[in-house]
Each structure stands twice: as structure tokens, then as C-alpha cells.
Motif scaffolding. Structure first.
Motif, short mmCIF file in Angstrom:
data_model
loop_
_atom_site.label_atom_id
_atom_site.label_comp_id
_atom_site.label_asym_id
_atom_site.label_seq_id
_atom_site.Cartn_x
_atom_site.Cartn_y
_atom_site.Cartn_z
N LEU A 93 56.97 -57.66 78.45
CA LEU A 93 56.65 -58.69 77.46
C LEU A 93 55.25 -58.50 76.90
O LEU A 93 55.02 -58.63 75.69
N ILE A 94 54.29 -58.15 77.76
CA ILE A 94 52.91 -57.97 77.30
C ILE A 94 52.77 -56.65 76.55
O ILE A 94 52.12 -56.58 75.50
N ALA A 95 53.38 -55.59 77.08
CA ALA A 95 53.25 -54.28 76.43
C ALA A 95 53.88 -54.26 75.05
O ALA A 95 53.43 -53.53 74.16
N ALA A 96 54.93 -55.06 74.84
CA ALA A 96 55.57 -55.10 73.52
C ALA A 96 54.68 -55.72 72.46
O ALA A 96 54.92 -55.52 71.26
N THR A 97 53.66 -56.48 72.86
CA THR A 97 52.76 -57.09 71.89
C THR A 97 51.65 -56.15 71.44
O THR A 97 50.86 -56.52 70.57
N LYS A 98 51.59 -54.96 72.02
CA LYS A 98 50.49 -54.03 71.72
C LYS A 98 50.95 -52.97 70.73
O LYS A 98 52.09 -52.51 70.77
N SER A 99 50.06 -52.61 69.87
CA SER A 99 50.35 -51.56 68.90
C SER A 99 50.29 -50.20 69.58
O SER A 99 49.95 -50.07 70.76
N ARG A 100 50.61 -49.17 68.86
CA ARG A 100 50.62 -47.82 69.43
C ARG A 100 49.26 -47.42 69.95
O ARG A 100 49.14 -46.78 70.99
N THR A 101 48.21 -47.78 69.22
CA THR A 101 46.86 -47.38 69.63
C THR A 101 46.35 -48.19 70.81
O THR A 101 45.56 -47.69 71.61
N GLY B 189 50.91 -57.18 67.09
CA GLY B 189 51.48 -55.89 67.44
C GLY B 189 52.98 -55.94 67.62
O GLY B 189 53.69 -54.98 67.28
N LEU B 190 53.51 -57.06 68.11
CA LEU B 190 54.95 -57.18 68.32
C LEU B 190 55.69 -57.13 66.99
O LEU B 190 56.74 -56.47 66.87
N ALA B 191 55.17 -57.82 65.98
CA ALA B 191 55.82 -57.81 64.66
C ALA B 191 55.82 -56.40 64.07
O ALA B 191 56.83 -55.96 63.49
N HIS B 192 54.71 -55.67 64.22
CA HIS B 192 54.65 -54.30 63.71
C HIS B 192 55.60 -53.38 64.47
O HIS B 192 56.23 -52.50 63.88
N ASN B 193 55.70 -53.59 65.79
CA ASN B 193 56.60 -52.76 66.59
C ASN B 193 58.06 -53.00 66.21
O ASN B 193 58.85 -52.05 66.13
N TYR C 252 56.64 -44.53 72.48
CA TYR C 252 56.72 -45.35 73.68
C TYR C 252 56.72 -46.84 73.35
O TYR C 252 57.40 -47.63 73.99
N SER C 253 55.91 -47.23 72.38
CA SER C 253 55.88 -48.64 72.00
C SER C 253 57.21 -49.10 71.43
O SER C 253 57.63 -50.25 71.63
N VAL D 247 60.16 -47.87 72.39
CA VAL D 247 61.06 -47.98 73.54
C VAL D 247 60.83 -49.30 74.27
O VAL D 247 61.77 -50.00 74.66
N ILE D 248 59.56 -49.68 74.45
CA ILE D 248 59.24 -50.93 75.14
C ILE D 248 59.72 -52.13 74.33
O ILE D 248 60.31 -53.07 74.88
N THR D 249 59.51 -52.09 73.03
CA THR D 249 59.98 -53.19 72.18
C THR D 249 61.49 -53.29 72.18
O THR D 249 62.07 -54.38 72.24
N GLY D 250 62.16 -52.14 72.12
CA GLY D 250 63.62 -52.14 72.18
C GLY D 250 64.14 -52.67 73.51
O GLY D 250 65.16 -53.38 73.55
N THR D 251 63.45 -52.35 74.59
CA THR D 251 63.85 -52.88 75.90
C THR D 251 63.72 -54.39 75.94
O THR D 251 64.59 -55.09 76.48
N LEU D 252 62.65 -54.91 75.37
CA LEU D 252 62.47 -56.37 75.33
C LEU D 252 63.57 -57.03 74.51
O LEU D 252 64.15 -58.05 74.92
N LEU D 253 63.89 -56.46 73.36
CA LEU D 253 64.94 -57.05 72.51
C LEU D 253 66.32 -56.94 73.15
O LEU D 253 67.18 -57.80 72.93
N SER D 254 66.53 -55.92 73.97
CA SER D 254 67.84 -55.75 74.60
C SER D 254 68.11 -56.80 75.67
O SER D 254 69.27 -57.04 76.03
N VAL D 255 67.06 -57.42 76.20
CA VAL D 255 67.24 -58.44 77.25
C VAL D 255 67.59 -59.79 76.64
O VAL D 255 68.27 -60.61 77.29
N LEU D 256 67.18 -60.04 75.41
CA LEU D 256 67.35 -61.37 74.81
C LEU D 256 68.81 -61.80 74.69
O LEU D 256 69.14 -62.95 75.00
#
Length: 299
Positions: free
Chosen positions: A49-57, A72-76, A264-265, A267-276
Motif C-alpha cells: 500500500l505504501i510502495a504503490a504511492t511512490k513514483s519510480r524515482t 505517486g499512486l495516481a501517476h502509477n 517495478y512500480s 508491478v506493485i501498483t498492479g498487485t495493489l489493484l488486484s487485491v481490491l
């Protein structure tokens, strides 16, 4: 030891006082184990949840459990939607179709099999039930290769049917339906239906399925989650990217991320969305379990 008036002696009081703290100290051990188990489940989810809010950098340049406040989550999510023409949402749709269709069909098969094993007496019923129950002990990795060989001879590899057919037979679902049918469907009601001229198929569809409805909700949810999280079978059966479910699609995205760290960002965002969707389904079906408990208490 007690006094004449029935009041406990000081020695007895002291003995009770020494026993109770010991019991409380013993109770700390299971509580600690439960807390550690909860942390083991919650900490990875919190990290995603926290990592998905961070941008690539910022993903590798900031502290692990410090969230980012720069949208960062919206951009991801936007970058994930733009990746290969939005193929992530195709993976999401595939997973939803596989899990929904497979869950419904597997629940019906489990209901029919469990109903027959519970309501009809025939030769070999116990042996058949024990054989089906033994299937619970078989891990999916053992069955993946034989299933692939059988379906490849039938020409069903790289098709949705190749993913769905092995999921229709659920030994644990049959076990639950047999127990629930035995408890929820009275024999007297079936006999009344037979006297009125109803056939066995009509009795199952009109009476058995309706009375087993709350129990089938549990079977459907378990099968939905199992198909949604299944990785090995779709990975073996499917070769086309547009037919991948989320598990295989995110894995392929992660493999590409080994050469391109910026993925990687995604993949993390997709993992978060897959749980919802799983969380939403679980919360929406809770009321059926509560209804089941209430009706069971009234019966």
C-alpha cells in the motif's frame, strides 16, 4: 483449609493468588503467537500500500514505510493503464471472467455431487466420498503437468476452457456441500415433493439448491479466490499475453522489470489493484453468512 464460619484461610487465599498469575502468564503465549501471525500478514500488505504511492524515482530512494504525498499512486495507475495499450485491464477482465465463471460452475458441480452423496444411499457411496476427499491432499503442482498433457491432446491449450475445466472439480467444495446438504435439506421435504410427482432433478433444482444457498456462497467465495490467485495452471496452459490472468500477467511484467527497474512500480501498483476485487467480494458476501447463522439458530 477453612475456618468455622466458612471463610477461606489465609493459606488458601495465598494458594489461589499464586495460581491465577501463572494461568495469565500461560495465556500470553498464544496471544503473542496470534499477534506475530497478524503482523506477518499485515506488514507485506502495508508495504504494498505504501510502495504503490511512490513514483519510480522515489521507490528506491525513500524509506520503506514512509508514504509519498506527491500523487505517486495516481501517476502509477496512469502509467499502468498506458503500458502496452492497457493490457493490465485486459488481465483484470480475464481474471474476473475465469474466477466468476469457474466459481459458479464449480459451485454447481460441488452442490450436485454433495447433494447426491448426502441424500441418496447407494453401493460404494462411502468409498466414493473418501476417494473424493483424498483429492484435498493432492497439491495443485502435482496435477498441473498431467492436466496439461490431457488438455493438449484435446486441443484446449491456450484457451479459456483449458483454464476453467480443471477448476470445476473441487474436492473440498464437495465435502462442504455434502455436510451442508445433510444438515439443511430435510428428507421429509423431499418425500413430500416425490408424493406430489416431482422428479429428482426438479427436487434438486427447486428444493436442494435453494436450501443450500447460504452454504454455496462460501463454496463460491473459496473457489473464486482460488482461481483468482491461481498461477501455475494458467502459466502452463496459456501462451498468449491477451489471455493471461492477473497472476501470470504481473509475473511477466516482473520479468521485464528485471531488465527495466522502472517497471517495478507498475508491478506493485498492479498487485495493489488486484487485491481490491477480492476484498470487495468478501465484504459484499458477508451478509449471506450472517443470514445463514440467523436461520440456523431459528431452525
Amino acid at each position: 483449609m477453612t475456618t468455622v464460619t466458612g471463610t477461606p484461610a489465609p493459606a488458601a487465599l495465598g494458594g489461589a493468588a499464586t495460581v491465577r498469575p501463572a494461568r495469565r502468564r500461560v495465556a500470553v503465549l498464544p496471544t503473542t503467537a496470534l499477534v506475530l501471525g497478524a503482523l506477518y500478514c499485515v506488514v507485506p500488505t502495508l508495504w504494498i500500500l505504501i510502495a504503490a504511492t511512490k513514483s519510480r524515482t522515489r521507490l528506491f530512494s525513500t524509506d520503506t514505510y514512509v508514504p509519498s504525498l506527491d500523487l505517486g499512486l495516481a501517476h502509477n495507475i496512469r502509467d499502468l493503464s498506458d503500458y502496452q495499450g492497457g493490457i493490465f485491464w485486459r488481465w483484470m477482465l480475464n481474471s474476473f471472467v475465469y474466477a466468476t465463471a469457474g466459481g459458479l460452475l464449480a459451485s454447481f458441480v460441488s452442490a450436485a455431487t454433495g447433494y447426491a452423496l448426502a441424500m441418496y444411499a447407494f453401493r460404494g457411496r462411502t468409498l466414493l466420498f473418501n476417494t473424493i476427499l483424498a483429492g484435498v491432499l493432492l497439491p495443485q503442482i502435482v496435477l498441473a503437468v498431467p492436466q496439461y498433457l490431457l488438455l493438449s491432446k484435446a486441443g484446449l491449450t491456450d484457451t479459456a476452457a483449458g483454464v476453467l475445466l480443471p477448476q470445476l472439480f473441487n474436492p473440498y467444495g464437495i465435502y462442504l456441500c455434502r455436510i451442508y446438504a445433510r444438515a439443511a435439506v430435510p428428507d421429509s421435504l423431499l418425500e413430500a415433493g416425490r408424493i406430489d410427482g416431482a422428479g429428482e432433478a426438479r427436487l434438486f433444482l427447486s428444493v436442494g439448491l435453494r436450501l443450500m444457498g447460504p452454504g454455496l456462497v462460501t463454496v463460491f467465495l473459496l473457489q473464486f479466490i482460488a482461481i483468482w490467485n491461481n498461477f501455475l495452471l494458467p502459466y502452463v496452459m496459456l501462451t498468449s499475453d491477451d489471455k493471461f490472468p492477473l497472476t501470470v500477467g504481473l509475473y511477466s511484467l516482473l520479468r521485464h522489470g528485471a531488465a527495466e527497474a522502472s517497471l517495478y512500480s507498475l508491478v506493485i501498483t498492479g498487485t495493489l489493484l488486484s487485491v481490491l476485487p477480492v476484498i470487495a467480494l468478501f465484504l459484499s458476501l458477508q451478509r449471506f453468512w450472517r443470514i445463514d447463522l440467523v436461520t440456523g439458530a431459528l431452525k
